[in-house]
Design a protein around this motif. Structure first.
Motif, PDB file in Angstrom:
ATOM      1  N   ARG A 183       0.839  -1.202   0.000  1.00  0.00           N
ATOM      2  CA  ARG A 183       0.000   0.000   0.000  1.00  0.00           C
ATOM      3  C   ARG A 183       0.873   1.251   0.000  1.00  0.00           C
ATOM      4  N   THR A 184       0.459   2.229  -0.777  1.00  0.00           N
ATOM      5  CA  THR A 184       1.185   3.501  -0.827  1.00  0.00           C
ATOM      6  C   THR A 184       0.206   4.640  -1.055  1.00  0.00           C
ATOM      7  N   LYS A 185       0.429   5.724  -0.362  1.00  0.00           N
ATOM      8  CA  LYS A 185      -0.336   6.951  -0.577  1.00  0.00           C
ATOM      9  C   LYS A 185       0.653   8.104  -0.689  1.00  0.00           C
ATOM     10  N   LEU A 186       0.644   8.756  -1.839  1.00  0.00           N
ATOM     11  CA  LEU A 186       1.561   9.858  -2.102  1.00  0.00           C
ATOM     12  C   LEU A 186       0.761  11.106  -2.465  1.00  0.00           C
ATOM     13  N   LYS A 187       1.037  12.194  -1.755  1.00  0.00           N
ATOM     14  CA  LYS A 187       0.379  13.463  -2.047  1.00  0.00           C
ATOM     15  C   LYS A 187       1.439  14.552  -2.175  1.00  0.00           C
ATOM     16  N   CYS A 188       1.391  15.262  -3.285  1.00  0.00           N
ATOM     17  CA  CYS A 188       2.394  16.298  -3.549  1.00  0.00           C
ATOM     18  C   CYS A 188       1.713  17.529  -4.131  1.00  0.00           C
ATOM     19  N   MET A 189       2.016  18.687  -3.573  1.00  0.00           N
ATOM     20  CA  MET A 189       1.473  19.944  -4.076  1.00  0.00           C
ATOM     21  C   MET A 189       2.608  20.810  -4.610  1.00  0.00           C
ATOM     22  N   ILE A 190       2.516  21.190  -5.888  1.00  0.00           N
ATOM     23  CA  ILE A 190       3.529  22.043  -6.498  1.00  0.00           C
ATOM     24  C   ILE A 190       2.877  23.310  -7.038  1.00  0.00           C
ATOM     25  N   GLN A 191       3.691  24.341  -7.226  1.00  0.00           N
ATOM     26  CA  GLN A 191       3.164  25.626  -7.675  1.00  0.00           C
ATOM     27  C   GLN A 191       4.185  26.333  -8.564  1.00  0.00           C
ATOM     28  N   PHE A 192       3.696  26.932  -9.648  1.00  0.00           N
ATOM     29  CA  PHE A 192       4.547  27.723 -10.537  1.00  0.00           C
ATOM     30  C   PHE A 192       3.676  28.739 -11.268  1.00  0.00           C
ATOM     31  N   ARG A 193       4.315  29.694 -11.918  1.00  0.00           N
ATOM     32  CA  ARG A 193       3.583  30.714 -12.669  1.00  0.00           C
ATOM     33  C   ARG A 193       3.420  30.293 -14.131  1.00  0.00           C
ATOM     34  N   ILE A 194       2.297  30.685 -14.737  1.00  0.00           N
ATOM     35  CA  ILE A 194       2.037  30.349 -16.130  1.00  0.00           C
ATOM     36  C   ILE A 194       3.124  30.936 -17.031  1.00  0.00           C
ATOM     37  N   GLY A 195       3.577  32.134 -16.710  1.00  0.00           N
ATOM     38  CA  GLY A 195       4.613  32.775 -17.514  1.00  0.00           C
ATOM     39  C   GLY A 195       5.886  31.945 -17.567  1.00  0.00           C
ATOM     40  N   GLN A 196       6.232  31.311 -16.469  1.00  0.00           N
ATOM     41  CA  GLN A 196       7.427  30.465 -16.435  1.00  0.00           C
ATOM     42  C   GLN A 196       7.259  29.246 -17.333  1.00  0.00           C
ATOM     43  N   ALA A 197       6.050  28.666 -17.344  1.00  0.00           N
ATOM     44  CA  ALA A 197       5.785  27.522 -18.217  1.00  0.00           C
ATOM     45  C   ALA A 197       5.801  27.942 -19.683  1.00  0.00           C
ATOM     46  N   ILE A 198       5.254  29.131 -19.984  1.00  0.00           N
ATOM     47  CA  ILE A 198       5.255  29.632 -21.363  1.00  0.00           C
ATOM     48  C   ILE A 198       6.681  29.869 -21.841  1.00  0.00           C
ATOM     49  N   PHE A 199       7.511  30.454 -20.983  1.00  0.00           N
ATOM     50  CA  PHE A 199       8.908  30.701 -21.340  1.00  0.00           C
ATOM     51  C   PHE A 199       9.644  29.397 -21.617  1.00  0.00           C
ATOM     52  N   ALA A 200       9.381  28.367 -20.793  1.00  0.00           N
ATOM     53  CA  ALA A 200      10.008  27.061 -21.013  1.00  0.00           C
ATOM     54  C   ALA A 200       9.525  26.454 -22.325  1.00  0.00           C
ATOM     55  N   GLY A 201       8.240  26.648 -22.644  1.00  0.00           N
ATOM     56  CA  GLY A 201       7.705  26.148 -23.904  1.00  0.00           C
ATOM     57  C   GLY A 201       8.338  26.819 -25.109  1.00  0.00           C
ATOM     58  N   ILE A 202       8.579  28.127 -25.003  1.00  0.00           N
ATOM     59  CA  ILE A 202       9.235  28.861 -26.093  1.00  0.00           C
ATOM     60  C   ILE A 202      10.650  28.333 -26.295  1.00  0.00           C
ATOM     61  N   GLN A 203      11.365  28.087 -25.212  1.00  0.00           N
ATOM     62  CA  GLN A 203      12.712  27.529 -25.319  1.00  0.00           C
ATOM     63  C   GLN A 203      12.679  26.121 -25.910  1.00  0.00           C
ATOM     64  N   PHE A 204      11.663  25.355 -25.543  1.00  0.00           N
ATOM     65  CA  PHE A 204      11.497  24.004 -26.085  1.00  0.00           C
ATOM     66  C   PHE A 204      11.371  24.067 -27.607  1.00  0.00           C
ATOM     67  N   ILE A 205      10.547  24.984 -28.101  1.00  0.00           N
ATOM     68  CA  ILE A 205      10.369  25.140 -29.552  1.00  0.00           C
ATOM     69  C   ILE A 205      11.656  25.617 -30.208  1.00  0.00           C
ATOM     70  N   LYS A 206      12.378  26.484 -29.518  1.00  0.00           N
ATOM     71  CA  LYS A 206      13.628  27.025 -30.059  1.00  0.00           C
ATOM     72  C   LYS A 206      14.650  25.924 -30.311  1.00  0.00           C
ATOM     73  N   TYR A 207      14.709  24.942 -29.423  1.00  0.00           N
ATOM     74  CA  TYR A 207      15.703  23.888 -29.532  1.00  0.00           C
ATOM     75  C   TYR A 207      15.203  22.671 -30.304  1.00  0.00           C
ATOM     76  N   TRP A 208      13.998  22.779 -30.859  1.00  0.00           N
ATOM     77  CA  TRP A 208      13.475  21.689 -31.682  1.00  0.00           C
ATOM     78  C   TRP A 208      14.213  21.679 -33.005  1.00  0.00           C
ATOM     79  N   ARG A 209      14.568  20.497 -33.483  1.00  0.00           N
ATOM     80  CA  ARG A 209      15.342  20.435 -34.715  1.00  0.00           C
ATOM     81  C   ARG A 209      14.847  19.291 -35.604  1.00  0.00           C
ATOM     82  N   GLY A 210      15.210  19.368 -36.886  1.00  0.00           N
ATOM     83  CA  GLY A 210      14.947  18.260 -37.798  1.00  0.00           C
ATOM     84  C   GLY A 210      13.549  18.204 -38.364  1.00  0.00           C
ATOM     85  N   GLY A 211      12.748  19.263 -38.229  1.00  0.00           N
ATOM     86  CA  GLY A 211      11.409  19.246 -38.787  1.00  0.00           C
ATOM     87  C   GLY A 211      10.443  18.412 -37.984  1.00  0.00           C
TER      88      GLY A 211
END
Length: 225
Positions: A183-211
Motif C-alpha cells: 500500500r502507498t499513498k503519495l500526495k504532492c502539491m507544487i506551484q509555478f507561474r504560467i509565464g514560467q511555463a510559457i517561457f520554457a515552452g518557447i525555449q522548447f520550440i527554439k531547440y526543436w530540430r529536424g522538422g
C-alpha cells in the motif's frame, strides 16, 4: 484612437495577469494491492479548479492497457461538469509509443537544461508519502523496508536538487511482517507561474530540430500536427 489604445491596454493587462498567475497542482496517488488511482487537481486564483481522476494500469485479458479518465471542472460540487473518457492502448500501441519517445528525443537539443531551469522555478508546497509493506516473511520484510527507505530518501533528494522544496517531507513506512501487503499513498502539491511555463515552452520550440517527427502511436500523434 482612444478605443484602440484602450483595447491594447486591456490586452496587455490580460497578458500580464496570465503571466503572473500561479498554478497549483496537487497530485494524489494511491496504490492498494492491484488497485491504483491517480487524482490530479489544478487550481488558479480562487475560482478556477479542474480535477482529473485516472485509474492506473488496468489490463484486460488481451494485454490491452485500459485507462478510464474522469474530468471535473468548477468549484461547486453540485454544478461541476463531469466528462468521462476511456482509452484502450494495445500492446502494438505501447511499442509504437516507445518509438515515438525516441523520435521526439532525437528532435531535441539542450532539453536537460531547459527542464532543469523550469524545475528550479517550481515550488513544492506539500509532500507526504506513506507506505505499508509486507511479504509474509519478517526477515525479508525488514530488508525490503530498508530498501524502501533508501528509495524514498533518494526521491526526496532529487526533488530538493531540482525544485524548491518549501516544506519538510512527511514520510512513513509501516512493515507488515506476517502478511503480504503493498500500500502507498503519495500526495504532492507544487506551484509555478504560467509565464514560467510559457517561457520554457518557447525555449522548447527554439531547440526543436529536424522538422516534424514521424510519430506512429495515438498518444503522441498530436506532436506531429
Amino acid at each position: 484612437m482612444f478605443w484602440i489604445i484602450l483595447i491594447l491596454m486591456i490586452l496587455i493587462f490580460t497578458l500580464f495577469l496570465i503571466f503572473i498567475t500561479k498554478i497549483t497542482i496537487i497530485l494524489d496517488l494511491q496504490h492498494i494491492g492491484n488497485d491504483d488511482h491517480l487524482k490530479i487537481k489544478l487550481r488558479a486564483w480562487r475560482y478556477i479548479r479542474y480535477t482529473i481522476n485516472i485509474p492506473l494500469l488496468k489490463i484486460d485479458d488481451e494485454a490491452n492497457l485500459i485507462i478510464k479518465q474522469e474530468q471535473k471542472a468548477g468549484t461547486d460540487e453540485s454544478n461541476r461538469k463531469v466528462k468521462e473518457t476511456e482509452n484502450i492502448i494495445t500492446p502494438e500501441e505501447e511499442v509504437k509509443a516507445l518509438h515515438d519517445i525516441k523520435e521526439i528525443l532525437q528532435h531535441i537539443i539542450g532539453l536537460h537544461k531547459i527542464v532543469r531551469r523550469f524545475l528550479k522555478k517550481i515550488k513544492v508546497k506539500e509532500f507526504e508519502w506513506h507506505s505499508q509493506i509486507g511479504i509474509g516473511d519478517a526477515a525479508h520484510t525488514g530488508m525490503i523496508t530498508g530498501v524502501a527507505w533508501s528509495i524514498k530518501g533518494g526521491v526526496v533528494g532529487l526533488i530538493s536538487s531540482y525544485m524548491k522544496l518549501q516544506t519538510a517531507p512527511i514520510m512513513t513506512i509501516s512493515p507488515a511482517f506476517n502478511v503480504f501487503c503493498s500500500r502507498t499513498k503519495l500526495k504532492c502539491m507544487i506551484q509555478f507561474r504560467i509565464g514560467q511555463a510559457i517561457f520554457a515552452g518557447i525555449q522548447f520550440i527554439k531547440y526543436w530540430r529536424g522538422g516534424r517527427p514521424h510519430l506512429k502511436s495515438k498518444p503522441f500523434s498530436f506532436f506531429a500536427n
